[in-house]
Scaffold this active site. Structure first.
Site, PDB file in Angstrom:
ATOM      1  N   ARG A 231     -12.228  33.757 -23.942  1.00 29.48           N
ATOM      2  CA  ARG A 231     -12.477  34.072 -25.346  1.00 29.48           C
ATOM      3  C   ARG A 231     -11.956  35.473 -25.620  1.00 29.48           C
ATOM      4  O   ARG A 231     -12.045  36.374 -24.767  1.00 29.48           O
ATOM      5  CB  ARG A 231     -13.979  33.992 -25.661  1.00 29.48           C
ATOM      6  CG  ARG A 231     -14.644  32.688 -25.265  1.00 29.48           C
ATOM      7  CD  ARG A 231     -14.155  31.515 -26.071  1.00 29.48           C
ATOM      8  NE  ARG A 231     -14.684  31.530 -27.435  1.00 29.48           N
ATOM      9  CZ  ARG A 231     -14.190  30.779 -28.411  1.00 29.48           C
ATOM     10  NH1 ARG A 231     -13.158  30.006 -28.188  1.00 29.48           N
ATOM     11  NH2 ARG A 231     -14.724  30.824 -29.618  1.00 29.48           N
ATOM     12  N   HIS A 279      -3.597  31.125 -28.367  1.00 29.28           N
ATOM     13  CA  HIS A 279      -4.821  30.350 -28.099  1.00 29.28           C
ATOM     14  C   HIS A 279      -4.467  28.881 -27.877  1.00 29.28           C
ATOM     15  O   HIS A 279      -5.057  27.965 -28.465  1.00 29.28           O
ATOM     16  CB  HIS A 279      -5.821  30.491 -29.249  1.00 29.28           C
ATOM     17  CG  HIS A 279      -7.245  30.239 -28.822  1.00 29.28           C
ATOM     18  ND1 HIS A 279      -8.308  30.914 -29.360  1.00 29.28           N
ATOM     19  CD2 HIS A 279      -7.773  29.392 -27.904  1.00 29.28           C
ATOM     20  CE1 HIS A 279      -9.437  30.493 -28.797  1.00 29.28           C
ATOM     21  NE2 HIS A 279      -9.121  29.562 -27.914  1.00 29.28           N
TER      22      HIS A 279
END
Length: 316
Positions: A231, A279
Site C-alpha cells: 500500500r 498500482h
C-alpha cells in the site's frame, strides 16, 4: 413453493469498471449501484472499493461486506462502518499476479536491469559482475497469502528468503522474524526488501529513512533495494528519495504511492534508479472474484460460516 428472493448486492467500486463487476455478479444476484432510499432493507451484501464514508450506513439487513481489492484499509477509514463480517479478497489469479510482479522486480534488480538499460542508452558493451541468487537475501515484510506465495517462487529460483510479520509466522524455507524485537535483525539480513504489508495504524509510514538505513548495504548487489507492492501509505516518498540520494538505497521499484495517480510533479517519475508501475502488480478481476463472492453470499444465507474474514482488531 417458490424460493425466497435473494437479498440484493450494493456495488460501489471506484477505480474499476462497475459494469464489468455488475455483469459478473448479476449471474447470481440483483445488483444495484445506488441504494434507493436512505434506509434500504433490500440490500443484504455490499461489494466495495475506495468509496466515500457513510456509504454502508442505513442498511439494516446487511450481512457481509466484500472488499473489491486486496486491501481493507479503505473500509476502516469509514467511521460509520457497520458491525458486520468483512471478507477480504483471496483468489488464485491475484496471488499469481503478485508473485509474478515480485519475481519480475527482484530478478530485474538482481540481474542489473537498471545498469543495462543505462548502458544501452550509451551504447556501452560492458558485462558487470553477476552474483548467484543464493548469495542474495530477499526479505518479505508481510507473510500473508501473497507474501508466502512470493516466497515460494523466490525460493524456487534459489534466493535466500527472510520473512517478517507481526506474529513471526513461520513459512517453509523462510527465515522468519516477528514483532518489533525481530525487525532490526530482519532488516540487517536483507538485501532486497519486498513490502507486502497490510495498511493499519501500526504500519502506516513504516517504510521511512530510519528503517531503510537498517538494510544490508554491503551485499553482492552493491547496495540495498526496495520493492513496495503493498500500500502506498506504508512508505514515505520523500524518505525514499533521500535514501536513494544519500546511498542508503541503490534502487527502488514502486507500484503504490501515497497519492494515486502519482502526481506528475513527483521526482519518483524521473529518478534514474526508480521503477514506477501504476498500482498494477495484482489488479482485481471480477471474472475470477465474482463467483467466489456469490458462493459465499449463498453460504451465508444458509447459515454457513464465511471464509477469509478480516480480523477487525488486527485491521486486516
Amino acid at each position: 413453493m417458490q424460493a425466497p428472493a435473494k437479498g440484493r448486492v450494493l456495488l460501489s467500486v471506484a477505480g474499476f469498471d462497475p459494469q464489468h463487476w455488475r455483469d459478473m455478479l448479476s449471474a447470481g444476484r440483483e445488483v444495484v449501484l445506488e441504494r434507493e432510499r436512505p434506509v434500504d432493507s433490500s440490500i443484504h451484501y455490499a461489494v466495495v472499493w475506495n468509496r466515500h464514508p457513510g456509504l454502508l450506513s442505513g442498511l439494516p439487513n446487511l450481512k457481509a461486506i466484500f472488499s473489491g481489492g486486496a486491501g481493507v484499509d479503505h473500509l476502516f477509514a469509514d467511521p460509520e462502518l457497520p458491525d458486520v463480517p468483512i471478507v477480504r479478497v483471496v483468489a488464485d489469479n491475484l496471488t499469481q499476479h503478485m508473485s509474478e510482479y515480485v519475481v519480475w522486480r527482484v530478478l530485474d534488480h538482481h540481474r542489473q536491469g537498471f545498469l543495462y538499460r543505462a548502458q544501452q542508452r550509451r551504447k556501452a558493451w560492458i558485462e558487470p559482475p553477476q552474483p548467484p541468487a543464493d548469495r542474495v537475501s530477499v526479505g518479505i515484510m508481510g507473510l500473508g497469502e501473497l507474501g508466502r506465495a512470493a516466497a515460494r517462487a523466490l525460493l524456487a529460483l534459489g534466493f535466500r528468503v527472510n520473512g517478517w510479520s507481526r506474529s513471526g509466522t513461520p513459512a517453509d524455507g523462510v527465515t522468519a522474524y516477528g514483532g518489533g524485537e525481530g525487525l532490526d535483525a530482519f532488516l540487517a539480513a536483507t538485501d532486497i526488501l519486498v513490502v507486502l504489508l497490510p495498511l493499519t495504524p501500526a504500519t502506516k509510514g513504516i517504510i521511512d529513512h530510519a528503517l531503510l538505513s537498517k538494510l544490508r548495504r554491503d551485499n553482492p548487489l552493491g547496495g540495498a533495494v526496495l520493492i513496495n507492492a503493498g500500500r502506498g501509505l506504508l512508505h514515505n516518498g520523500a524518505d525514499i528519495l533521500r535514501a536513494l540520494d544519500d546511498g542508503v538505497l541503490k534502487e527502488a521499484s514502486l507500484d503504490v504511492f501515497e497519492t494515486e495517480p502519482l502526481p506528475e510533479t513527483s521526482r519518483l517519475w524521473t529518478h534514474e534508479r526508480v521503477f514506477v508501475t501504476p498500482h498494477a502488480a495484482a489488479a482485481s478481476d471480477p471474472v475470477h472474484l465474482a463467483k467466489s463472492m456469490l458462493e459465499q453470499m449463498d453460504a451465508r444465507d444458509r447459515g454457513e460460516p464465511l471464509r477469509n474474514l478480516v480480523d477487525r482488531k488486527a485491521g486486516y
